[in-house]
Structure formats: C-alpha cells, structure tokens
Scaffold this motif. Sequence first.
Motif, PDB file in Angstrom:
ATOM      1  N   GLN A 100    -153.591 -64.554   0.641  1.00 39.33           N
ATOM      2  CA  GLN A 100    -154.540 -63.500   0.985  1.00 39.33           C
ATOM      3  C   GLN A 100    -155.885 -64.092   1.367  1.00 39.33           C
ATOM      4  O   GLN A 100    -156.519 -63.675   2.338  1.00 39.33           O
ATOM      5  CB  GLN A 100    -154.724 -62.561  -0.213  1.00 39.33           C
ATOM      6  CG  GLN A 100    -155.779 -61.492  -0.022  1.00 39.33           C
ATOM      7  CD  GLN A 100    -155.247 -60.264   0.674  1.00 39.33           C
ATOM      8  OE1 GLN A 100    -154.038 -60.133   0.833  1.00 39.33           O
ATOM      9  NE2 GLN A 100    -156.128 -59.388   1.096  1.00 39.33           N
ATOM     10  N   GLY A 101    -156.336 -65.096   0.604  1.00 36.78           N
ATOM     11  CA  GLY A 101    -157.617 -65.736   0.897  1.00 36.78           C
ATOM     12  C   GLY A 101    -157.619 -66.435   2.243  1.00 36.78           C
ATOM     13  O   GLY A 101    -158.593 -66.369   2.991  1.00 36.78           O
ATOM     14  N   LEU A 102    -156.526 -67.107   2.560  1.00 34.66           N
ATOM     15  CA  LEU A 102    -156.415 -67.768   3.859  1.00 34.66           C
ATOM     16  C   LEU A 102    -156.419 -66.751   4.994  1.00 34.66           C
ATOM     17  O   LEU A 102    -157.002 -66.987   6.059  1.00 34.66           O
ATOM     18  CB  LEU A 102    -155.132 -68.610   3.912  1.00 34.66           C
ATOM     19  CG  LEU A 102    -155.077 -69.823   2.983  1.00 34.66           C
ATOM     20  CD1 LEU A 102    -153.713 -70.495   3.059  1.00 34.66           C
ATOM     21  CD2 LEU A 102    -156.180 -70.834   3.323  1.00 34.66           C
ATOM     22  N   PHE A 103    -155.797 -65.599   4.746  1.00 33.32           N
ATOM     23  CA  PHE A 103    -155.778 -64.541   5.753  1.00 33.32           C
ATOM     24  C   PHE A 103    -157.183 -63.983   5.973  1.00 33.32           C
ATOM     25  O   PHE A 103    -157.621 -63.806   7.122  1.00 33.32           O
ATOM     26  CB  PHE A 103    -154.835 -63.420   5.311  1.00 33.32           C
ATOM     27  CG  PHE A 103    -154.848 -62.227   6.227  1.00 33.32           C
ATOM     28  CD1 PHE A 103    -154.193 -62.265   7.454  1.00 33.32           C
ATOM     29  CD2 PHE A 103    -155.522 -61.075   5.860  1.00 33.32           C
ATOM     30  CE1 PHE A 103    -154.214 -61.172   8.296  1.00 33.32           C
ATOM     31  CE2 PHE A 103    -155.549 -59.972   6.698  1.00 33.32           C
ATOM     32  CZ  PHE A 103    -154.892 -60.014   7.927  1.00 33.32           C
ATOM     33  N   VAL A 104    -157.909 -63.723   4.879  1.00 29.89           N
ATOM     34  CA  VAL A 104    -159.280 -63.209   4.996  1.00 29.89           C
ATOM     35  C   VAL A 104    -160.153 -64.198   5.755  1.00 29.89           C
ATOM     36  O   VAL A 104    -160.929 -63.822   6.644  1.00 29.89           O
ATOM     37  CB  VAL A 104    -159.877 -62.938   3.597  1.00 29.89           C
ATOM     38  CG1 VAL A 104    -161.370 -62.643   3.685  1.00 29.89           C
ATOM     39  CG2 VAL A 104    -159.153 -61.771   2.935  1.00 29.89           C
TER      40      VAL A 104
ATOM     41  N   THR B 250    -159.237 -66.461   7.932  1.00 30.79           N
ATOM     42  CA  THR B 250    -158.828 -66.507   9.336  1.00 30.79           C
ATOM     43  C   THR B 250    -159.387 -65.329  10.111  1.00 30.79           C
ATOM     44  O   THR B 250    -159.908 -65.483  11.230  1.00 30.79           O
ATOM     45  CB  THR B 250    -157.293 -66.519   9.451  1.00 30.79           C
ATOM     46  OG1 THR B 250    -156.783 -67.638   8.737  1.00 30.79           O
ATOM     47  CG2 THR B 250    -156.860 -66.600  10.902  1.00 30.79           C
ATOM     48  N   VAL B 251    -159.327 -64.130   9.518  1.00 33.43           N
ATOM     49  CA  VAL B 251    -159.860 -62.931  10.175  1.00 33.43           C
ATOM     50  C   VAL B 251    -161.361 -63.078  10.422  1.00 33.43           C
ATOM     51  O   VAL B 251    -161.867 -62.756  11.499  1.00 33.43           O
ATOM     52  CB  VAL B 251    -159.575 -61.677   9.325  1.00 33.43           C
ATOM     53  CG1 VAL B 251    -160.328 -60.467   9.880  1.00 33.43           C
ATOM     54  CG2 VAL B 251    -158.086 -61.395   9.286  1.00 33.43           C
ATOM     55  N   LEU B 252    -162.064 -63.584   9.425  1.00 37.26           N
ATOM     56  CA  LEU B 252    -163.511 -63.748   9.558  1.00 37.26           C
ATOM     57  C   LEU B 252    -163.858 -64.773  10.636  1.00 37.26           C
ATOM     58  O   LEU B 252    -164.815 -64.601  11.394  1.00 37.26           O
ATOM     59  CB  LEU B 252    -164.118 -64.178   8.223  1.00 37.26           C
ATOM     60  CG  LEU B 252    -164.115 -63.133   7.103  1.00 37.26           C
ATOM     61  CD1 LEU B 252    -164.638 -63.753   5.822  1.00 37.26           C
ATOM     62  CD2 LEU B 252    -164.938 -61.935   7.491  1.00 37.26           C
TER      63      LEU B 252
ATOM     64  N   ALA C 127    -165.680 -69.655   4.688  1.00 39.67           N
ATOM     65  CA  ALA C 127    -165.323 -70.962   4.133  1.00 39.67           C
ATOM     66  C   ALA C 127    -165.068 -70.895   2.629  1.00 39.67           C
ATOM     67  O   ALA C 127    -164.258 -71.666   2.095  1.00 39.67           O
ATOM     68  CB  ALA C 127    -166.433 -71.970   4.430  1.00 39.67           C
ATOM     69  N   ILE C 128    -165.727 -69.962   1.932  1.00 37.85           N
ATOM     70  CA  ILE C 128    -165.600 -69.906   0.472  1.00 37.85           C
ATOM     71  C   ILE C 128    -164.187 -69.495   0.052  1.00 37.85           C
ATOM     72  O   ILE C 128    -163.540 -70.211  -0.730  1.00 37.85           O
ATOM     73  CB  ILE C 128    -166.667 -68.972  -0.125  1.00 37.85           C
ATOM     74  CG1 ILE C 128    -168.076 -69.502   0.211  1.00 37.85           C
ATOM     75  CG2 ILE C 128    -166.497 -68.871  -1.643  1.00 37.85           C
ATOM     76  CD1 ILE C 128    -169.196 -68.571  -0.204  1.00 37.85           C
ATOM     77  N   PRO C 129    -163.650 -68.353   0.521  1.00 36.80           N
ATOM     78  CA  PRO C 129    -162.268 -68.028   0.134  1.00 36.80           C
ATOM     79  C   PRO C 129    -161.256 -69.026   0.675  1.00 36.80           C
ATOM     80  O   PRO C 129    -160.193 -69.215   0.070  1.00 36.80           O
ATOM     81  CB  PRO C 129    -162.041 -66.629   0.739  1.00 36.80           C
ATOM     82  CG  PRO C 129    -163.066 -66.483   1.807  1.00 36.80           C
ATOM     83  CD  PRO C 129    -164.246 -67.277   1.339  1.00 36.80           C
ATOM     84  N   PHE C 130    -161.579 -69.688   1.790  1.00 38.25           N
ATOM     85  CA  PHE C 130    -160.653 -70.692   2.321  1.00 38.25           C
ATOM     86  C   PHE C 130    -160.470 -71.825   1.322  1.00 38.25           C
ATOM     87  O   PHE C 130    -159.336 -72.202   0.982  1.00 38.25           O
ATOM     88  CB  PHE C 130    -161.168 -71.238   3.649  1.00 38.25           C
ATOM     89  CG  PHE C 130    -160.331 -72.376   4.191  1.00 38.25           C
ATOM     90  CD1 PHE C 130    -159.161 -72.115   4.886  1.00 38.25           C
ATOM     91  CD2 PHE C 130    -160.694 -73.701   3.970  1.00 38.25           C
ATOM     92  CE1 PHE C 130    -158.366 -73.157   5.367  1.00 38.25           C
ATOM     93  CE2 PHE C 130    -159.917 -74.748   4.447  1.00 38.25           C
ATOM     94  CZ  PHE C 130    -158.756 -74.466   5.147  1.00 38.25           C
TER      95      PHE C 130
END
Length: 367
Positions: A18-22, A24-26, A41-44
């Motif tokens: 989910q974090g990688l998806f968020v 990527t969208v951003l 970059a933070i959730p990534f």
Amino acid sequence: MNASFDTWTIIFLFAAIQGLFVSTVLLLKKDKHPSRKILAAIPFFFSVILIEYVLFWTNYQFYFPYLMSWYNCFVFLFGPFFYLYFKSVFTKNISKKDLLHFSVFVLCVVRLAPFLFRSMEWKQGFLLKQFTTDMSCFLGIAWLGIIHMIIYLIFIWKDFYALSLSGKEVKIWFRWLPGFFMSFIIAYASYFVLSRFSFFNPQWDYAISFSMMFFIYFLSWFGYMQPKVFSGFGVFEKDKEEVKYKNSPLKQDTGLAILQQLKALMDKDKLYLQSNISLDMVSSASGLSKHYISQAINENLQMNFFEYINILRITEARELLLKPKEELNIIEVAYQVGYNNKVSFNKAFKNITGQTPTEFRQSLEKR
C-alpha cells in the motif's frame, strides 16, 4: 531454511505494498510543488523497511538478502524528509544546498558498504552462520540514527510551529505528522533499549512496523479526505468566507514569523524593486496567503502593504543616492527602486525621510 508467513507478516506486507502504491501515485501525478515528491519518499522508505522486516521474520531474507541491514541507513533519511517537507510547504524555498541534509545518510552507506554490498552468496552464508563478521558498529549507528531523528524533530517544531498556528487545518496536519514521526522514534528507540533486558520478546520489534504501517494508512486516508496536503497544503489558505480578518488578530508569534519569512524573501529576491509588485505576487513567491501577509504587516508594523514596500524602496534609494551624481541621477534612482515617475518617488521619499531626494543629496554635499 524454512520460510513462511503468519497473520502479522501478511498484514505488514500488505501495508508495505500500500505504501509503495501511495508513493507511486504521488510521484506520477503532475505537480510542480516539491512537497508532493518529498512526502512521497517517506512512505516509500517506510515500505522498504517493512519489506525488509517481513523478509527477516519469515526467513525469506535467506532467498532475498538484498535489503539486509539497509534500514540502519534509511533511518537517516526520515529526519531530512520530514523537515524538507515542512520547509517546502511553509517557504517553497528548496535548493540544491538542501541536499546536504542527506550527507549523514551517505556517510552511513559508505561506513556499512563492506556489508551492504556483499554478494548474495556471502549474505546467505552469514545467515547460516558459516562465518562471522564484525557487527559492533551497527548498534552505534542505530543510536546515532535515533539521535539524528530527535534533532530533526526538534528543528521541525522550532522552525515551523509558529507558522502552523495560522490555520486550523494546517495546525492539525502539523501536529499529526511530527506526532507520527515522534511515535516512530519512540518505537525504534524502545526496541534497542528493551533488547538489553532478559525479558525482551523479539516480537516487540513489531512496534516499529506498527508505527510505519499506521503512518502509511493515515497518509492514505488523510490524503483522500484532504488532498491539498500533497500540494503544499495551500498553507494559510482558507475558504473565501474565512479568509477575512474576522475582527480577530493573528497570534503575535505567528505574525512575527510571517514577517520574518517576508523579510528573508525581500532580502534575497528584492521583490520591492519591481514596479508592478502586488500582494498577489508576494503571496505567490512566499507561499503565504496575501490576507495573512497584509494582516501581519498591519498588526505588527501598524502600516499597510504599500507603505511597507515604500520603506524598503526608500531605504534602497538612500543607498543609491550616496553614490556620486555622475553615476545615477534622481530619476534613474527612482526607476531602479521600482517607481515609474519622479513625482511618486519624491513624494514617498519625503514622507519617509522628511526630505526630497534632491535635498538629501544636497545635505550630503554640505558635510
């Protein structure tokens, strides 16, 4: 080596995806404002660390050892990312010099490079305890990472708290985001403290993952409910109905913080020298609402925006008039400091100094 998932590792893996998806969208959404990229970059990196933890807990790290121990370095990224996010939101002033914030991360990678960049076969042998290597530096780096994050948390609060008080939404967002950062620091530090005691349970390591997972889901939810947090938040912006003063003054520390930021902008870019300067122009350059700029000047300096600009222009003009006449005549000085004609320049100069530009120059010649 047996590898398997349990309920919690599945939950953490799903959160990482989910974090990688968020992220990527951003990153893919078109937006010139740097805050979106920084926040992405933070959730990534939280997600990458979660994946590394899941691989460790499930023993799949033996088959995919590439991320092994990288989390020791990634913790040096979170302080700079959180700080630069707020800096981009409140000042829109991100430059190449800000890359220096990541110097400690680079040094950490260099220090641990002999371990991080080992071959897959070597790392598998290490996990099977076929040989050992000196790991003493890892604990020291972990505590250095904790101190590094605490320092950045202090600077975030010190530099941006006053600015966050100008709007209800901004205030809430500002308190939540550093709050999550602080929770992560506490969870991360607690693991290294508790691991020193005999009653330590390795599963307490999950607390670090919970803090990262919670941040990822909060960011996703808050971003859905309040999308403007991803575009610099529109700091100090409110609905048109709320944008008026409402007969209530800004808090003094907030007003002074706005004036300090305005002064820094004027000192750096000298916007007041532009003949077409306006509140909208200054608002766009600073990222502050024009209404709050005007209000801060009115309430703290007891003057309006254009009186403030005139003072800056006349101060600049006085410096130019100190030069010999042969270099600049009066009208040339007027044009250089942003006036379109000599009459407006003379009037503003006399209102502020008590003399016309000509009289000011004559007084200098008599000295």
